[in-house]
Write a protein that holds these residues in place. Structure first.
Motif, short mmCIF file in Angstrom:
data_model
loop_
_atom_site.label_atom_id
_atom_site.label_comp_id
_atom_site.label_asym_id
_atom_site.label_seq_id
_atom_site.Cartn_x
_atom_site.Cartn_y
_atom_site.Cartn_z
N VAL A 33 0.85 -1.20 0.00
CA VAL A 33 0.00 0.00 0.00
C VAL A 33 0.88 1.24 0.00
O VAL A 33 1.79 1.37 0.83
CB VAL A 33 -0.94 0.01 1.23
N GLU A 34 0.59 2.14 -0.94
CA GLU A 34 1.30 3.41 -1.01
C GLU A 34 0.44 4.51 -0.41
O GLU A 34 -0.78 4.36 -0.27
CB GLU A 34 1.65 3.72 -2.47
N LYS A 35 1.08 5.63 -0.04
CA LYS A 35 0.39 6.66 0.73
C LYS A 35 -0.79 7.31 0.00
O LYS A 35 -1.70 7.82 0.64
CB LYS A 35 1.35 7.71 1.26
N ASP A 36 -0.81 7.28 -1.32
CA ASP A 36 -1.93 7.88 -2.06
C ASP A 36 -3.00 6.86 -2.45
O ASP A 36 -3.89 7.16 -3.24
CB ASP A 36 -1.42 8.62 -3.29
N ASP A 37 -2.93 5.66 -1.90
CA ASP A 37 -3.90 4.63 -2.25
C ASP A 37 -5.25 4.89 -1.59
O ASP A 37 -5.34 5.52 -0.54
CB ASP A 37 -3.37 3.25 -1.88
N THR A 38 -6.30 4.37 -2.24
CA THR A 38 -7.67 4.60 -1.82
C THR A 38 -8.45 3.29 -1.90
O THR A 38 -7.99 2.32 -2.54
CB THR A 38 -8.35 5.61 -2.76
N PRO A 39 -9.63 3.24 -1.31
CA PRO A 39 -10.47 2.06 -1.48
C PRO A 39 -10.75 1.75 -2.95
O PRO A 39 -10.78 0.58 -3.34
CB PRO A 39 -11.75 2.42 -0.72
N ALA A 40 -10.92 2.76 -3.77
CA ALA A 40 -11.16 2.54 -5.20
C ALA A 40 -9.97 1.85 -5.86
O ALA A 40 -10.14 0.98 -6.72
CB ALA A 40 -11.47 3.86 -5.90
N LYS A 41 -8.75 2.22 -5.46
CA LYS A 41 -7.57 1.56 -6.01
C LYS A 41 -7.49 0.11 -5.55
O LYS A 41 -7.11 -0.78 -6.32
CB LYS A 41 -6.29 2.31 -5.61
N ALA A 42 -7.86 -0.15 -4.30
CA ALA A 42 -7.88 -1.54 -3.80
C ALA A 42 -8.86 -2.38 -4.61
O ALA A 42 -8.55 -3.51 -5.01
CB ALA A 42 -8.23 -1.56 -2.32
N ASP A 43 -10.04 -1.83 -4.86
CA ASP A 43 -11.06 -2.55 -5.63
C ASP A 43 -10.59 -2.80 -7.06
O ASP A 43 -10.80 -3.88 -7.62
CB ASP A 43 -12.37 -1.77 -5.64
N ALA A 44 -9.93 -1.79 -7.66
CA ALA A 44 -9.44 -1.93 -9.03
C ALA A 44 -8.35 -2.99 -9.12
O ALA A 44 -8.31 -3.78 -10.07
CB ALA A 44 -8.91 -0.59 -9.55
N GLN A 78 2.67 -6.75 2.43
CA GLN A 78 4.11 -6.65 2.13
C GLN A 78 4.45 -5.17 1.95
O GLN A 78 4.56 -4.68 0.83
CB GLN A 78 4.41 -7.44 0.86
N PHE A 79 4.65 -4.46 3.05
CA PHE A 79 4.86 -3.01 2.93
C PHE A 79 6.15 -2.67 2.21
O PHE A 79 6.27 -1.59 1.62
CB PHE A 79 4.77 -2.34 4.30
N THR A 80 7.12 -3.57 2.16
CA THR A 80 8.39 -3.25 1.49
C THR A 80 8.23 -3.10 -0.02
O THR A 80 9.12 -2.55 -0.67
CB THR A 80 9.47 -4.30 1.81
N LEU A 81 7.12 -3.55 -0.59
CA LEU A 81 6.89 -3.34 -2.02
C LEU A 81 6.80 -1.85 -2.36
O LEU A 81 7.10 -1.45 -3.48
CB LEU A 81 5.60 -4.02 -2.48
N ALA A 82 6.40 -1.04 -1.40
CA ALA A 82 6.24 0.39 -1.63
C ALA A 82 7.54 1.16 -1.46
O ALA A 82 7.55 2.39 -1.53
CB ALA A 82 5.18 0.95 -0.67
N ALA A 83 8.64 0.47 -1.28
CA ALA A 83 9.94 1.14 -1.08
C ALA A 83 10.40 1.85 -2.35
O ALA A 83 10.19 1.37 -3.46
CB ALA A 83 10.99 0.13 -0.66
N ASP A 84 11.06 2.97 -2.15
CA ASP A 84 11.72 3.68 -3.24
C ASP A 84 13.18 3.22 -3.22
O ASP A 84 13.91 3.48 -2.26
CB ASP A 84 11.62 5.19 -3.03
N SER A 94 9.29 6.38 2.22
CA SER A 94 8.51 7.62 2.24
C SER A 94 7.25 7.53 1.38
O SER A 94 6.30 8.27 1.60
CB SER A 94 9.37 8.80 1.80
N SER A 95 7.23 6.63 0.42
CA SER A 95 6.04 6.50 -0.43
C SER A 95 5.05 5.45 0.10
O SER A 95 3.96 5.30 -0.44
CB SER A 95 6.45 6.14 -1.85
N ALA A 96 5.42 4.74 1.15
CA ALA A 96 4.55 3.70 1.72
C ALA A 96 3.39 4.34 2.47
O ALA A 96 3.52 5.40 3.08
CB ALA A 96 5.34 2.80 2.65
N GLY A 97 2.26 3.67 2.43
CA GLY A 97 1.10 4.12 3.18
C GLY A 97 1.33 3.97 4.67
O GLY A 97 2.13 3.12 5.11
N SER A 98 0.65 4.76 5.46
CA SER A 98 0.74 4.65 6.92
C SER A 98 0.24 3.27 7.34
O SER A 98 -0.55 2.65 6.62
CB SER A 98 -0.10 5.73 7.59
N PRO A 99 0.67 2.79 8.51
CA PRO A 99 0.16 1.50 8.98
C PRO A 99 -1.37 1.45 9.05
O PRO A 99 -1.98 0.44 8.69
CB PRO A 99 0.79 1.35 10.36
#
Length: 145
Positions: A33-44, A78-84, A94-99
């Motif tokens: 999950v990245e910090k700009d993710d939304t429920p709509a992105k999860a559904d997509a 797998q939060f490490t997928l959002a790593a830069d 820094s691009s990872a979503g908050s817990p």
């Protein structure tokens, strides 16, 4: 939202020496999950994942999706997928979503996956997990929404 999918002949997740989720043939998805993710992105992402054609048809071509094969789906946070990883020798998160955001979207993703597909297994959000798998092919794709 990021999903690293792997076509597997089997996969399982172990936490504290106890198996908490397992599937036979199907897909393992590592979900980031990245910090700009939304429920709509999860559904997509879920719609894309369930429809993604990575299984062989009778001619041996990757033309079938998970729902057509009835295979298992193992979802692991797998939060490490959002790593830069573009600079330096240490990943930046820094691009990872908050817990809190990551847990909310992970739980939504899992709940909606269970509404649309069976069987679905999971790891435990934010746990130290050991993921065991036998990649089939190997076939691995990074999906994003």
């Amino acid at each position: 939202m990021l999903g690293l999918i792997q076509r597997v002949t089997q996969a399982s997740v172990v936490v504290d020496e106890r198996e908490v989720g397992a599937i036979g043939s199907g897909l393992l998805v590592l979900l980031g999950v990245e910090k700009d993710d939304t429920p709509a992105k999860a559904d997509a992402l879920l719609k894309k994942l369930l429809g993604y054609r990575v299984f062989a048809d009778e001619a041996g071509k990757m033309n079938l999706n998970l729902q057509q094969t009835g295979g298992g789906l193992l979802i692991v946070s797998q939060f490490t997928l959002a790593a830069d990883t573009r600079k330096g020798l240490r990943p930046s998160f820094s691009s990872a979503g908050s817990p809190a955001l990551a847990e909310e979207l992970y739980n939504r993703f899992v709940a909606h996956a269970r509404e649309k597909h069976d069987p679905v297994a999971t790891g435990i959000f934010a746990a130290d997990m050991q993921v065991n798998l036998q990649n089939d092919g190997p076939v691995t794709f990074m999906l994003s929404a």
